[in-house]
Write a protein that holds these residues in place. Structure first.
Motif, short mmCIF file in Angstrom:
data_model
loop_
_atom_site.label_atom_id
_atom_site.label_comp_id
_atom_site.label_asym_id
_atom_site.label_seq_id
_atom_site.Cartn_x
_atom_site.Cartn_y
_atom_site.Cartn_z
N UNK A 99 0.84 -1.20 0.00
CA UNK A 99 0.00 0.00 0.00
C UNK A 99 0.87 1.24 0.00
N UNK A 100 0.55 2.18 -0.91
CA UNK A 100 1.21 3.47 -0.94
C UNK A 100 0.19 4.58 -0.90
N UNK A 101 0.68 5.80 -0.68
CA UNK A 101 -0.25 6.93 -0.60
C UNK A 101 -0.82 7.31 -1.97
N UNK A 102 -0.11 6.97 -3.06
CA UNK A 102 -0.59 7.31 -4.40
C UNK A 102 -1.08 6.10 -5.19
N UNK A 103 -0.57 4.93 -4.88
CA UNK A 103 -0.98 3.71 -5.57
C UNK A 103 -0.55 2.52 -4.73
N UNK A 104 -1.12 1.37 -5.07
CA UNK A 104 -0.74 0.13 -4.40
C UNK A 104 -0.25 -0.88 -5.43
N UNK A 105 0.20 -2.02 -4.92
CA UNK A 105 0.72 -3.05 -5.83
C UNK A 105 0.48 -4.42 -5.23
N UNK A 106 0.44 -5.40 -6.12
CA UNK A 106 0.37 -6.81 -5.70
C UNK A 106 1.31 -7.60 -6.59
#
Length: 379
Positions: A268-275
């Motif tokens: 989780x990031x403040x601008x986007x997330x990733x998996x």
């Protein structure tokens, strides 16, 4: 630039040892020796690679043709092999984890600090396609500030058979956490750029390994016999890690548990997330926007399936040797951080209390820090 004149010796000639030997040859190094307690393994390795083999690591380290040593033995043997090689100023690549205990890992680090050889630790998942794509996107600022990582390495049924070294705490140092959970933990810390860790809490469970009746549809634990040897290691662990700047990590590791299997990171990031899957080829990026209307924007990046991480890790090792400079990845300092967290999880489980990895501030220190701010506010 990789020097073709590096003579590599492999200690531990099973599957991992053979894998490293093959990739070293592909990268232009010379595999010159092997060592293993098993005569069968020595014979097979000598036949396949045409090198001298030894019954123990002492002979290999003393071989004048050996410049670098790769250690792929059970965890408790990492220390004596790595320390002997480092004291001989050989370069060392140790498979994960660094050691079976924190104290043993610290002794390897001390030997590395006094050695002219470099020491790296085998966390190959940092070099897979999914991870390298995430790292580059993060460098470009796509995710903003990272706030949390959910790290999972869970098998539904996958306990190594009781009696193997994996289930012997004296040899392995633990169970599912130190065997497979260490991959998820290292990768979570790596994508967060190893933040300062404040506190660790966790619970280790031994649920399945002692059962006479153990469903094993995939036959993972060959010839199951719960009475064969004492089973005193964890087969699942849940942990929570809190960092100094507010970042957090949750970790689930299991050889066996009643849930669907997975080995992945949710970032989780403040601008986007990733998996991404641990060791995987692809990367999913999760964004949202307002252009036109409020919407989600999910992007799938498909990477090079040839990037499995093993060869790339060995290449980083050989490149560091050739440059004569300290390695920039898979460092022993990072591996020590991973080992400290593993140790803290086990201690938290034993005591039922969270474990601090930085000392508590004293009351005097807290007041001293607050005093300048108080003076400013009174102006």
């Amino acid at each position: 630039m990789i020097s073709p004149n590096v003579g590599v010796g492999i200690v531990g000639l099973g599957g991992m040892g053979q894998l490293h030997a093959s990739s070293m040859l592909e990268l232009g190094a010379d595999v010159v020796a092997g060592a293993d307690v098993s005569p069968e393994q020595r014979e097979r390795f000598a036949s396949e690679f045409g090198v001298t083999t030894y019954e123990d690591h002492a002979g290999l380290v003393a071989d004048e043709n050996v410049d670098a040593v790769v250690v792929t033995t059970p965890n408790c043997f990492h220390e004596p092999i790595a320390v002997a090689a480092l004291e001989a100023d050989c370069h060392v690549l140790v498979e994960k984890p660094l050691a079976h205990t924190l104290e043993s890992a610290e002794r390897i680090a001390d030997a590395a600090a006094d050695s002219e050889g470099i020491c790296m630790v085998g966390f190959h998942n940092r070099h897979t396609a999914g991870t390298t794509m995430f790292t580059e996107q993060h460098k470009r600022g796509r995710f903003g500030d990272l706030t949390h990582v959910e790290a999972n390495y869970v098998r539904r049924r996958g306990v190594p058979g009781p009696g193997s070294w994996f289930t012997n705490p004296e040899l392995a140092g633990g169970g599912a956490l130190i065997d497979i959970g260490v991959h998820a933990l290292d990768l979570a810390l790596y994508v967060m750029d190893f933040p300062e860790i404040v506190e660790v809490s966790g619970m280790a469970r031994t649920t399945f390994g002692t059962r006479e009746e153990y469903a094993d549809p995939d036959g993972f634990g060959d010839a199951w016999n719960a009475q064969a040897d004492t089973y005193e290691v964890d087969d699942s662990v849940s942990a929570f890690i809190r960092c100094a700047d507010g970042q957090t990590i949750t970790l689930e590791a299991a050889w066996a548990t009643n849930r669907a299997p997975c080995s992945d990171l949710h970032i989780r990031g403040t601008d986007a997330g990733a998996h991404m899957d641990i060791g995987g080829t692809d990367l999913s990026i999760l964004e949202a926007g307002t252009a036109g209307c409020d919407h989600y924007a999910d992007v799938e990046l498909t990477g090079d399936s040839a990037l499995t991480g093993y060869k790339e890790q060995d290449e980083a090792f050989l490149t560091a040797i050739a440059s004569g400079e300290a390695p920039t990845t898979n460092t022993i300092e990072e591996a020590l951080t991973v080992q400290r967290v593993i140790d803290a999880i086990y201690r938290s489980s034993e005591t039922g209390e969270a474990q601090r990895l930085v000392p508590e501030q004293t009351e005097a220190e807290t007041e001293a820090e607050a005093a300048p701010n108080a003076r400013l506010s009174n102006r």
